[in-house]
Write a protein that holds these residues in place. Sequence first.
Motif, PDB file in Angstrom:
ATOM      1  N   GLU A 282       0.807  -1.228   0.000  1.00  0.00           N
ATOM      2  CA  GLU A 282       0.000   0.000   0.000  1.00  0.00           C
ATOM      3  C   GLU A 282       0.839   1.275   0.000  1.00  0.00           C
ATOM      4  O   GLU A 282       0.455   2.278  -0.616  1.00  0.00           O
ATOM      5  N   PHE A 283       1.995   1.266   0.663  1.00  0.00           N
ATOM      6  CA  PHE A 283       2.792   2.493   0.699  1.00  0.00           C
ATOM      7  C   PHE A 283       3.403   2.799  -0.668  1.00  0.00           C
ATOM      8  O   PHE A 283       3.522   3.962  -1.049  1.00  0.00           O
ATOM      9  N   ALA A 284       3.776   1.775  -1.419  1.00  0.00           N
ATOM     10  CA  ALA A 284       4.270   1.993  -2.779  1.00  0.00           C
ATOM     11  C   ALA A 284       3.166   2.559  -3.664  1.00  0.00           C
ATOM     12  O   ALA A 284       3.397   3.446  -4.487  1.00  0.00           O
ATOM     13  N   VAL A 285       1.932   2.039  -3.506  1.00  0.00           N
ATOM     14  CA  VAL A 285       0.791   2.562  -4.268  1.00  0.00           C
ATOM     15  C   VAL A 285       0.575   4.036  -3.964  1.00  0.00           C
ATOM     16  O   VAL A 285       0.396   4.861  -4.868  1.00  0.00           O
ATOM     17  N   LEU A 286       0.612   4.398  -2.679  1.00  0.00           N
ATOM     18  CA  LEU A 286       0.375   5.789  -2.287  1.00  0.00           C
ATOM     19  C   LEU A 286       1.499   6.707  -2.762  1.00  0.00           C
ATOM     20  O   LEU A 286       1.245   7.864  -3.133  1.00  0.00           O
ATOM     21  N   GLU A 287       2.746   6.222  -2.766  1.00  0.00           N
ATOM     22  CA  GLU A 287       3.854   7.024  -3.272  1.00  0.00           C
ATOM     23  C   GLU A 287       3.658   7.349  -4.745  1.00  0.00           C
ATOM     24  O   GLU A 287       4.032   8.421  -5.207  1.00  0.00           O
ATOM     25  N   GLY A 288       3.066   6.413  -5.476  1.00  0.00           N
ATOM     26  CA  GLY A 288       2.825   6.641  -6.900  1.00  0.00           C
ATOM     27  C   GLY A 288       1.565   7.428  -7.184  1.00  0.00           C
ATOM     28  O   GLY A 288       1.219   7.652  -8.346  1.00  0.00           O
ATOM     29  N   ALA A 289       0.863   7.859  -6.124  1.00  0.00           N
ATOM     30  CA  ALA A 289      -0.379   8.624  -6.285  1.00  0.00           C
ATOM     31  C   ALA A 289      -0.305   9.968  -5.568  1.00  0.00           C
ATOM     32  O   ALA A 289      -1.333  10.538  -5.197  1.00  0.00           O
ATOM     33  N   GLN A 290       0.896  10.505  -5.393  1.00  0.00           N
ATOM     34  CA  GLN A 290       1.055  11.756  -4.655  1.00  0.00           C
ATOM     35  C   GLN A 290       0.335  12.912  -5.332  1.00  0.00           C
ATOM     36  O   GLN A 290      -0.288  13.757  -4.668  1.00  0.00           O
ATOM     37  N   GLY A 291       0.396  12.960  -6.654  1.00  0.00           N
ATOM     38  CA  GLY A 291      -0.285  14.032  -7.372  1.00  0.00           C
ATOM     39  C   GLY A 291      -1.787  13.986  -7.160  1.00  0.00           C
ATOM     40  O   GLY A 291      -2.438  15.019  -6.960  1.00  0.00           O
ATOM     41  N   LEU A 292      -2.346  12.772  -7.188  1.00  0.00           N
ATOM     42  CA  LEU A 292      -3.778  12.601  -6.963  1.00  0.00           C
ATOM     43  C   LEU A 292      -4.158  13.027  -5.546  1.00  0.00           C
ATOM     44  O   LEU A 292      -5.159  13.729  -5.342  1.00  0.00           O
ATOM     45  N   LEU A 293      -3.350  12.647  -4.559  1.00  0.00           N
ATOM     46  CA  LEU A 293      -3.637  13.003  -3.176  1.00  0.00           C
ATOM     47  C   LEU A 293      -3.518  14.507  -2.947  1.00  0.00           C
ATOM     48  O   LEU A 293      -4.278  15.094  -2.171  1.00  0.00           O
ATOM     49  N   GLN A 294      -2.572  15.132  -3.624  1.00  0.00           N
ATOM     50  CA  GLN A 294      -2.372  16.582  -3.455  1.00  0.00           C
ATOM     51  C   GLN A 294      -3.422  17.409  -4.178  1.00  0.00           C
ATOM     52  O   GLN A 294      -3.649  18.568  -3.833  1.00  0.00           O
ATOM     53  N   SER A 295      -4.091  16.825  -5.156  1.00  0.00           N
ATOM     54  CA  SER A 295      -5.009  17.585  -6.005  1.00  0.00           C
ATOM     55  C   SER A 295      -6.231  18.096  -5.260  1.00  0.00           C
ATOM     56  O   SER A 295      -6.842  19.088  -5.648  1.00  0.00           O
ATOM     57  N   GLY A 296      -6.634  17.389  -4.209  1.00  0.00           N
ATOM     58  CA  GLY A 296      -7.821  17.780  -3.455  1.00  0.00           C
ATOM     59  C   GLY A 296      -9.112  17.236  -4.026  1.00  0.00           C
ATOM     60  O   GLY A 296     -10.175  17.385  -3.408  1.00  0.00           O
TER      61      GLY A 296
END
Length: 349
Positions: A282-296
Motif C-alpha cells: 500500500e505504501f508503494a501505491v500511495l507514493e505513486g499517487a502523490q499528485g492525486l492526493l495533493q489535487s484535493g
Amino acid sequence: MITDLRAIPPGPIALYGFGAVGRFVFDTLKRERPDLPVICIIDDGKTGGMHEGITICSAEQALERQHSFSRILVAGLAWRAMSQRLDALGLRAHDPVDLLRGPALTQDMEVSLPTGSMRLATPNRLSAIVAERFFDIEPDTIAWMDAFPAGACFYDVGASNGLFALYAAIARASTVVAFEPDALNFGLMSKNRVLNQDRIQRPFTALQLALSDRPALIELVSPDLPYEGAHGKFSGADQRAGLVERGVMYAQPCLADALDSLIERYGLPRPDYLKVDVDGAEFAVLEGAQGLLQSGGLRQVLIETEDALEPRLSAHMRRFGYRQLAVHRIHEMVGGQVQGVSNYLYGRS
C-alpha cells in the motif's frame, strides 16, 4: 492435496490446524461427512483449549494418541511446514486438505442487492462462499460505498474478482476503474463483468496491472499453487509477515506503474473514491499517487493495512490533508474476524 471430502474413506481422524481454515474444515466434516468424526484437534498455538468437547493438543501430544485415529488432515496455509513437522515426529499418515479450491455446486450465483442483483461466477467452493457471504465479509465497506453519490468515480486497487467494483457499478451507478495484476483473479473479474454487462450503466475499465511508485516489472509470488479468487499472493519478499515465512511455490511476472502516470498518460477519469487492498504494497501505491492526493479532488480513501502500520499510514495521509474517519474490521471469508489487519478510511481535513 484433498479438495473433495468424498475422497476420504470413513473412520476417525485428527485435524491439524485450527485457525479459520481448520474451523471451516471441521464444520464441513461435521455437516457433510459424519462418518469422519474428528476425535483429535492439533494446534500448537491453542494447546489446552476445547472445541465441542474435544481437547486441543500439541503435535507431540497427538503422537501419544495416534492409535485412536486413522489419519491426520492438515488444514492451513502453512501446510507444507506443518506436514514436515508431523513427519519429523513420525506421524506419517497425513494429507493436506483445501476444500476451498474444490468444485462449487453451481457455475454461478445471483446475489441480491438493495436495488437489483449481480451474477457472480463460482468456479470453486471459495468463490461460492464469497458470493454467499458478500455482505458479511466487509459490511463496513459496503456501507461506505452505499454513501457514494450516483455517478461518482471509484478506483478499486487490488480488485481481486471484482465484487466491490461491480457493486459500485451496479448499485451506485459508479464509473469504475479496477486494477488487478493476478492473472487468475483478473480472468474471474472479467468473467463477472461479462455476466453483468447489461446491468452496468457507466464505463467499467478493468486493467491487469499492479500499482507501485514507479514503472517496474515485478513478481507476484504465492506459497501455494493459486486458483481463481484465492488470496495470499504478494509482491516481493519484504511484504506482509507470515506470507513470507511460508515460502514461495509460484511466481507470476507482471507490469507495475504509478497511478499518477497512468491517469496522465491514458486520460483515465479522476477518482472521487479510492480503495486499496494490496497485501503490504500500500505504501508503494500511495507514493505513486502523490499528485492525486495533493489535487484535493479525491474525497475519500479506504486502505487495508496491518494494524501495527496504522500510525505510519495516518502520518503519511496527513501530509496530504487527510484525516482518519473510521476503522473497519474485516471478517474471514470462511467465518471469524481477521486478526491484525483492518481497513482504514481517510477523508479530506
